[in-house]
Write a protein that holds these residues in place. Sequence first.
Motif, PDB file in Angstrom:
ATOM      1  N   LEU A  90      45.458  49.150  22.714  1.00 17.56           N
ATOM      2  CA  LEU A  90      44.955  48.546  24.111  1.00 17.56           C
ATOM      3  C   LEU A  90      43.526  48.958  24.639  1.00 17.56           C
ATOM      4  O   LEU A  90      43.346  48.794  25.904  1.00 17.56           O
ATOM      5  CB  LEU A  90      46.220  49.463  25.091  1.00 17.56           C
ATOM      6  N   LYS A 132      43.033  44.117  29.367  1.00 17.28           N
ATOM      7  CA  LYS A 132      43.079  44.067  30.764  1.00 17.28           C
ATOM      8  C   LYS A 132      44.376  43.503  31.383  1.00 17.28           C
ATOM      9  O   LYS A 132      44.841  43.737  32.174  1.00 17.28           O
ATOM     10  CB  LYS A 132      41.916  43.562  31.244  1.00 17.28           C
ATOM     11  N   ASN A 133      44.988  42.599  30.383  1.00 13.16           N
ATOM     12  CA  ASN A 133      46.166  41.739  30.858  1.00 13.16           C
ATOM     13  C   ASN A 133      47.311  41.912  29.445  1.00 13.16           C
ATOM     14  O   ASN A 133      46.789  42.098  28.258  1.00 13.16           O
ATOM     15  CB  ASN A 133      45.914  40.309  30.830  1.00 13.16           C
ATOM     16  N   GLU A 180      40.599  39.984  25.883  1.00 11.08           N
ATOM     17  CA  GLU A 180      41.314  40.929  26.903  1.00 11.08           C
ATOM     18  C   GLU A 180      42.776  40.911  27.167  1.00 11.08           C
ATOM     19  O   GLU A 180      43.099  41.739  27.871  1.00 11.08           O
ATOM     20  CB  GLU A 180      40.585  41.000  28.205  1.00 11.08           C
ATOM     21  N   THR A 181      43.431  40.256  26.411  1.00  5.59           N
ATOM     22  CA  THR A 181      44.892  39.800  26.616  1.00  5.59           C
ATOM     23  C   THR A 181      45.846  40.140  25.453  1.00  5.59           C
ATOM     24  O   THR A 181      45.571  39.725  24.465  1.00  5.59           O
ATOM     25  CB  THR A 181      45.312  38.440  27.156  1.00  5.59           C
ATOM     26  N   GLN A 190      48.232  49.738  35.719  1.00  2.58           N
ATOM     27  CA  GLN A 190      46.889  49.916  35.006  1.00  2.58           C
ATOM     28  C   GLN A 190      46.577  48.560  34.258  1.00  2.58           C
ATOM     29  O   GLN A 190      45.279  48.426  33.878  1.00  2.58           O
ATOM     30  CB  GLN A 190      47.230  50.954  33.788  1.00  2.58           C
ATOM     31  N   TYR A 191      47.553  47.383  34.267  1.00  2.51           N
ATOM     32  CA  TYR A 191      47.132  46.218  33.482  1.00  2.51           C
ATOM     33  C   TYR A 191      47.745  45.236  34.625  1.00  2.51           C
ATOM     34  O   TYR A 191      48.497  45.419  35.221  1.00  2.51           O
ATOM     35  CB  TYR A 191      47.672  46.014  32.025  1.00  2.51           C
ATOM     36  N   ASN A 192      46.910  43.917  34.187  1.00  5.73           N
ATOM     37  CA  ASN A 192      47.542  42.658  34.982  1.00  5.73           C
ATOM     38  C   ASN A 192      48.667  42.382  33.944  1.00  5.73           C
ATOM     39  O   ASN A 192      48.619  41.896  32.726  1.00  5.73           O
ATOM     40  CB  ASN A 192      46.652  41.793  35.025  1.00  5.73           C
TER      41      ASN A 192
END
Length: 207
Positions: free
Chosen positions: A5, A9-10, A173-174, A108-110
């Motif tokens: 991870l 971010k997502n 970022e996903t 912590q994440y989207n």
Amino acid sequence: MKPNLSNIKNIVFDLGKVLLNLDFNASIGAFTELGLNAEVVNNKQAYSDPIFYALETGQTTPEKFRNRIRQVLKKPSLTDLQIDQAWCAMLLDIPSERVQLLQQLGKQYNVYLFSNTNEIHISYLHKNFFDTYHIEFPSLFVKDFYSHEIHDRKPELSSFQKVIKLAGIIPSETLFVDDLKENIAGAEKAGLKTLWLEEGMEVSELF
């Protein structure tokens, strides 16, 4: 193996067999009780009927879907409720540990959802989830994306590109999590990081 991870971010989750337990045979059994004959079930003619794809991509309405089911079953007297109950029999539960996982990750994440599904299933799921947990299912996500609403489905590259654009996320970022290898391949073509949830793996134990 836990996913990497770093720089993520997502996180985009699939629904069926990742968050939601499914039993496809339950719907076949329910339709059989309504009159679907063994030959149709064995040849999977009902599930290969174009109306199922059309419903999943929002190209037809629940009303037209139900009418087609009546034609397939040769039972014009079937009610909407009978058809919906049979069609939704495959939808089981979303265990509490998976709900807790989404809530924790959301700090912590989207967190997003992307599912190949249809209006009948989602209406049923949303109601059952609220009745069970007393929270709205979409509240677990920044946004939930459904094939019948975006008029596209996994594993098509175009479906992932739509979700990426609508969510405003950067693919690198996903992380995308799915149980089907072909969907993982489609996500990778779109530049997403992926986690293939293979048979026997439990998503709530991987994060």
